[in-house]
Motif scaffolding. Sequence first.
Motif, PDB file in Angstrom:
ATOM      1  N   ALA A  16      52.481  67.803 -10.180  1.00 45.72           N
ATOM      2  CA  ALA A  16      51.095  68.281 -10.304  1.00 45.72           C
ATOM      3  C   ALA A  16      50.130  67.234  -9.760  1.00 45.72           C
ATOM      4  CB  ALA A  16      50.773  68.587 -11.765  1.00 45.72           C
ATOM      5  N   VAL A  17      50.447  65.955  -9.953  1.00 46.81           N
ATOM      6  CA  VAL A  17      49.582  64.902  -9.416  1.00 46.81           C
ATOM      7  C   VAL A  17      49.657  64.899  -7.882  1.00 46.81           C
ATOM      8  CG1 VAL A  17      49.210  62.407  -9.311  1.00 46.81           C
ATOM      9  CG2 VAL A  17      49.715  63.494 -11.503  1.00 46.81           C
ATOM     10  N   GLN A  18      50.874  65.084  -7.353  1.00 44.95           N
ATOM     11  CA  GLN A  18      51.009  65.195  -5.896  1.00 44.95           C
ATOM     12  C   GLN A  18      50.167  66.345  -5.365  1.00 44.95           C
ATOM     13  OE1 GLN A  18      55.244  65.553  -5.164  1.00 44.95           O
ATOM     14  NE2 GLN A  18      55.518  63.327  -5.093  1.00 44.95           N
ATOM     15  N   ALA A  19      50.247  67.476  -6.071  1.00 42.56           N
ATOM     16  CA  ALA A  19      49.485  68.653  -5.633  1.00 42.56           C
ATOM     17  C   ALA A  19      47.987  68.354  -5.681  1.00 42.56           C
ATOM     18  CB  ALA A  19      49.829  69.858  -6.505  1.00 42.56           C
ATOM     19  N   LEU A  30      45.432  68.596  -2.751  1.00 46.17           N
ATOM     20  CA  LEU A  30      44.441  69.682  -2.804  1.00 46.17           C
ATOM     21  C   LEU A  30      43.009  69.157  -2.848  1.00 46.17           C
ATOM     22  CD1 LEU A  30      46.372  71.977  -5.285  1.00 46.17           C
ATOM     23  CD2 LEU A  30      45.787  72.551  -2.921  1.00 46.17           C
ATOM     24  N   GLU A  31      42.834  67.914  -3.320  1.00 48.80           N
ATOM     25  CA  GLU A  31      41.475  67.381  -3.375  1.00 48.80           C
ATOM     26  C   GLU A  31      40.856  67.263  -1.985  1.00 48.80           C
ATOM     27  OE1 GLU A  31      41.700  63.809  -5.749  1.00 48.80           O
ATOM     28  OE2 GLU A  31      41.259  64.934  -7.574  1.00 48.80           O
ATOM     29  N   GLY A  67      40.409  79.426  -7.071  1.00 41.53           N
ATOM     30  CA  GLY A  67      39.613  78.415  -6.376  1.00 41.53           C
ATOM     31  C   GLY A  67      39.201  77.241  -7.241  1.00 41.53           C
ATOM     32  N   VAL A  68      39.896  77.037  -8.365  1.00 46.12           N
ATOM     33  CA  VAL A  68      39.527  75.966  -9.293  1.00 46.12           C
ATOM     34  C   VAL A  68      40.701  74.992  -9.441  1.00 46.12           C
ATOM     35  CG1 VAL A  68      38.861  75.430 -11.670  1.00 46.12           C
ATOM     36  CG2 VAL A  68      37.937  77.476 -10.553  1.00 46.12           C
ATOM     37  N   LEU A  69      40.416  73.710  -9.232  1.00 44.69           N
ATOM     38  CA  LEU A  69      41.446  72.684  -9.374  1.00 44.69           C
ATOM     39  C   LEU A  69      41.326  72.039 -10.757  1.00 44.69           C
ATOM     40  CD1 LEU A  69      43.701  71.271  -7.776  1.00 44.69           C
ATOM     41  CD2 LEU A  69      41.993  69.662  -6.929  1.00 44.69           C
ATOM     42  N   LEU A  70      42.439  72.072 -11.513  1.00 43.43           N
ATOM     43  CA  LEU A  70      42.421  71.596 -12.903  1.00 43.43           C
ATOM     44  C   LEU A  70      43.243  70.327 -13.096  1.00 43.43           C
ATOM     45  CD1 LEU A  70      43.069  74.833 -15.022  1.00 43.43           C
ATOM     46  CD2 LEU A  70      40.879  73.699 -14.557  1.00 43.43           C
TER      47      LEU A  70
END
Lengths: 479, 479
Positions: free
Chosen positions: B103-106, B110-111, B432-435
């Motif tokens: 998830a951190v890689q993603a 994604l940022e 469209g939201v990064l959590l």
Amino acid sequence: MHRWKPNLNSPVPLHRQISAYMLERISSGDWPPGTQIAPQRELCRLFGVNRSTVVTALGQLSALGLIEGRRGGGTRVSPAAAGQSGGWHSYLEEGSHYPNLPAVQAINRLEFEPGLIRLGTGELAPGLLPEQTMMQILGELSCQPQLPLSYEEPLGSLRLRKALSSQLASSGIQADPSSILITSGALQGLQLIAVGLLPRGSTILLEKPSYLYSIHSFQSAGVKFCGLPMDEEGMLISAISAEAARTRAAMLYSIPGFHNPTGVLMSAQRRLEVMETTAALDLPILEDGAYQELWLDSPPLPPLKALDQEGRVLHLGTLSKSVSPGLRLGWVVGPAPVIDRLADIKMQSDYGSSTLSQLVAARWLEGGYHEAHLTKLRGELRSRRAALLELLQVHFAGLAAWNIPAGGFYVWLSLHTPLPPHRLFKAALQAGVLLNTGDLYDRSDGRHLRLSYAYASLPELKAGIVALANIIRHWSNDK
Amino acid sequence: MHRWKPNLNSPVPLHRQISAYMLERISSGDWPPGTQIAPQRELCRLFGVNRSTVVTALGQLSALGLIEGRRGGGTRVSPAAAGQSGGWHSYLEEGSHYPNLPAVQAINRLEFEPGLIRLGTGELAPGLLPEQTMMQILGELSCQPQLPLSYEEPLGSLRLRKALSSQLASSGIQADPSSILITSGALQGLQLIAVGLLPRGSTILLEKPSYLYSIHSFQSAGVKFCGLPMDEEGMLISAISAEAARTRAAMLYSIPGFHNPTGVLMSAQRRLEVMETTAALDLPILEDGAYQELWLDSPPLPPLKALDQEGRVLHLGTLSKSVSPGLRLGWVVGPAPVIDRLADIKMQSDYGSSTLSQLVAARWLEGGYHEAHLTKLRGELRSRRAALLELLQVHFAGLAAWNIPAGGFYVWLSLHTPLPPHRLFKAALQAGVLLNTGDLYDRSDGRHLRLSYAYASLPELKAGIVALANIIRHWSNDK
């Protein structure tokens, strides 16, 4: 009292082993406060080491307040040894990363003492760095909004990677920006590869001597070294096959372009042989290209990466040797999955390199400043090389042999009479000269010095070479 | 066919374990080219993992060209699997450093995708960074000769360390420049401490949840974590004593000032208790002060380092959270022998941080820009905090509970109904939201979200919170 002895084959320096041993005795209560420490000569005999090693170890304990000299002579465990330094002293010998070699620690410290002549320093003299151009670039950036003050993406600034991709093409390396990772100097690239691609217990082949012996990135990651002998064309091919089979090597590390510390340029033929031999062994290569742009006599041979059809070569580059060490920028070029793995570890190590440095470097490359600077720099380095070689002719004929490097920074001086490197280092330091002795690059070496024509000024070079020749002549005659 | 199963207790992510296992089968020849891979549902059952884990693992193998989908459906080992990627694929699962959590890689990737609303990002929005002042500083530097383009000394720029020494005094920390190490962000300080001071197999105590669970610096160095429960005043004192004894802990890590991810401010009383309890245990403390300057309601409590009489606290600071992440500058404050040990490893890691960044930072602090900027920034963060809290009142009443942070960036949202974090992350991403889900900071957490009011714009915050509430309401009703 002492049956323990340091392990001569450990990569942990002897003085660290000794100070760790003594710490253990003190903190366990075996040596309570007031305990008399044996005299230095006695410790040398008991541990089987020389005086300077004992002095260094005792110095460390003394700095921590754990031992103290007594007025009437002798050293004892300090009364305050119990509660010192917030309990940190036992931590100083812990941690999985090895300390630098003591001589490297000393050099790192002494390089910031004014007045010393630095005969071995592997960097450009401040006067050879492009200060005016860099000031001009800062001036341009100060007028342009959209300074990159946030984090960059994991591979580093896309703008810089694009500029590097063009730059690399001129040396024959085809690299898409997605195959380039920006690092904080080539050194960080080595560190990431050591912890990111190689399991503990694996072995890498490398030239012996090598720069890599002077740092501990790989050994701290549990990776073993197997040194390969060299001739004037580079590492010996027969040694690659034999040692790869014997050690089941995981990787070959090489500095084909103006090797550090020997200055050897790997020949075109040898490069092809290295590629063929390692292809047959399916052995990945880590090519350190830190010095490759610094050719002085004829345009450069293609790097191994330019000969690589299979994506088997990782290539390291840097701006530190040619432009500015202070920018702290290097790069790794390789197959995208490998680069992504390294980028992931870099994100865990420091979340990327300075965006300001990356912006300045991108502009430096885009603006065409790089080639103009290199042309001028080559002229300066040629004069400096000529000056050093002339000084050696005058002052070292009969004392040593040396190579004539075709590029890079280094002359590898081979003394006719071996001398203990620590003693030589110390004697030179007393004469105001800072040396890089051969044992930094091959622990068993007692004959070589890495001389650099890149750092000291011409008057300093002269004074330093004369002083060094005097010390060596004096000792050689003693023998 | 498959009797192997991934180890659920390993810090290596499940998908990495699975792809490593399959790689081994393929490269050993157990699964020669053409071998049919079982369907995904079947693999889920055999390995005891969920679908997304299998999809991720297969995606990695596919990216390396080792497996391929077939037209008629199904997946098989690729004919080219033998000689792919220069033999690198086996290396991607090697190395002693763990990969980031998937998830951190993603998130790291994604940022940098435009258009996503970043609800959890732990950094200031670009508009809150002091771009004009930084441009002005660059302009001044462009007119002054003696740019530092060479290496700095091992501890970092003396000018910057002097400026930091003054700055730290204003928070009650007395630190001589020789007790300060400049690092590439506070993250590098953590990395250096992990490999420099702690032996493999040792344990550190820390708040649970904690930022430290989201990176792998310590685990990769073989250091174990023991999480301590928290209340609204910080970590529980009774837990410190009990766990320190049980685990023979080597160190306590804490973020007392606006904890990441919970936003908790450790109370003054609790700080004293932490110092007393750890003094009795002779337990060193690693204090992460990354957020401490970002108080919003009342001037800050003294950091633990300011209460430290014994040199038992290492203190980390950074410019990344308050000024500019891109400068990549942080610092470690501690007893000189500890700082020297860390500096020695830093010299082996990257030979120091960017001298350009250090010069800009020194000028920033010397010029008095820092306090003026913080005053303005606190105003902005107060408005943003108010906006987020109001949005939560409107859209999350009945769905979740949350704290009101007194500073820093974070609101720790506690859902009334637990939801699988991976599913929530994915559903939000589709909207469209990064959590940043709670499991990044506590692997067993399935209830929390780290919300940040520092990054997204106010309209983005609104749209993101509304979308998130809809997703959660929908699923909560399903249960």
